[in-house]
Design a protein around this motif. Structure first.
Motif, PDB file in Angstrom:
ATOM      1  N   UNK A   1      -2.584   3.697  -9.487  1.00  0.00           N
ATOM      2  CA  UNK A   1      -2.837   4.580 -10.379  1.00  0.00           C
ATOM      3  C   UNK A   1      -4.248   5.451 -10.475  1.00  0.00           C
ATOM      4  N   UNK A   2      -5.099   4.957  -9.708  1.00  0.00           N
ATOM      5  CA  UNK A   2      -6.402   5.453  -9.508  1.00  0.00           C
ATOM      6  C   UNK A   2      -6.618   6.560  -8.419  1.00  0.00           C
ATOM      7  N   UNK A   3      -7.402   7.512  -8.271  1.00  0.00           N
ATOM      8  CA  UNK A   3      -7.940   8.379  -7.230  1.00  0.00           C
ATOM      9  C   UNK A   3      -9.299   7.553  -6.658  1.00  0.00           C
ATOM     10  N   UNK A   4      -9.112   7.414  -5.438  1.00  0.00           N
ATOM     11  CA  UNK A   4     -10.156   6.398  -4.782  1.00  0.00           C
ATOM     12  C   UNK A   4     -10.542   7.203  -3.547  1.00  0.00           C
ATOM     13  N   UNK A   5     -11.831   7.300  -3.297  1.00  0.00           N
ATOM     14  CA  UNK A   5     -12.369   8.082  -2.243  1.00  0.00           C
ATOM     15  C   UNK A   5     -13.676   7.565  -1.551  1.00  0.00           C
ATOM     16  N   UNK A   6     -13.858   7.687  -0.238  1.00  0.00           N
ATOM     17  CA  UNK A   6     -14.989   6.824   0.528  1.00  0.00           C
ATOM     18  C   UNK A   6     -15.989   8.038   0.787  1.00  0.00           C
ATOM     19  N   UNK A   7     -17.086   8.024   0.036  1.00  0.00           N
ATOM     20  CA  UNK A   7     -18.146   9.138   0.383  1.00  0.00           C
ATOM     21  C   UNK A   7     -19.294   8.519   0.658  1.00  0.00           C
ATOM     22  N   UNK A   8     -19.837   8.686   1.989  1.00  0.00           N
ATOM     23  CA  UNK A   8     -21.342   8.114   2.295  1.00  0.00           C
ATOM     24  C   UNK A   8     -21.321   6.627   2.276  1.00  0.00           C
TER      25      UNK A   8
END
Length: 82
Positions: free
Chosen positions: A24-31
């Motif tokens: 239910x969450x937006x998860x991104x991998x940045x650096x």
């Protein structure tokens, strides 16, 4: 200490594991950091549909890929999603 608690060293595998646990969450991998936020709400979906309709209306004939999908119109949206 698991890699999920370390700051700045997350991997793509961590990203996938976290997304599985929090659908239910937006998860991104940045650096190397996981950026987590709430998923899009209904207002976001409404804006997205309106944007797509207007972009399709603004496209000149021949610019859209042939045979992909029938053009979106307000009438079609009402009948398909009512």
């Amino acid at each position: 200490m698991s890699s999920m608690t370390k700051v700045g060293v997350y991997t793509v595998e961590d990203l996938h594991a976290y997304r599985e646990a929090r659908r239910d969450w937006t998860v991104q991998l940045i650096d190397g950091e996981l950026i987590v936020g709430p998923g899009p709400g209904i207002e976001h979906q409404d804006v997205l549909v309106e944007l797509l309709v207007r972009l399709r209306e603004a496209a000149l004939p021949g610019q859209l890929p042939a045979g992909r999908a029938r053009p979106l119109t307000h009438d079609r949206l009402e009948s398909d999603f009512s």
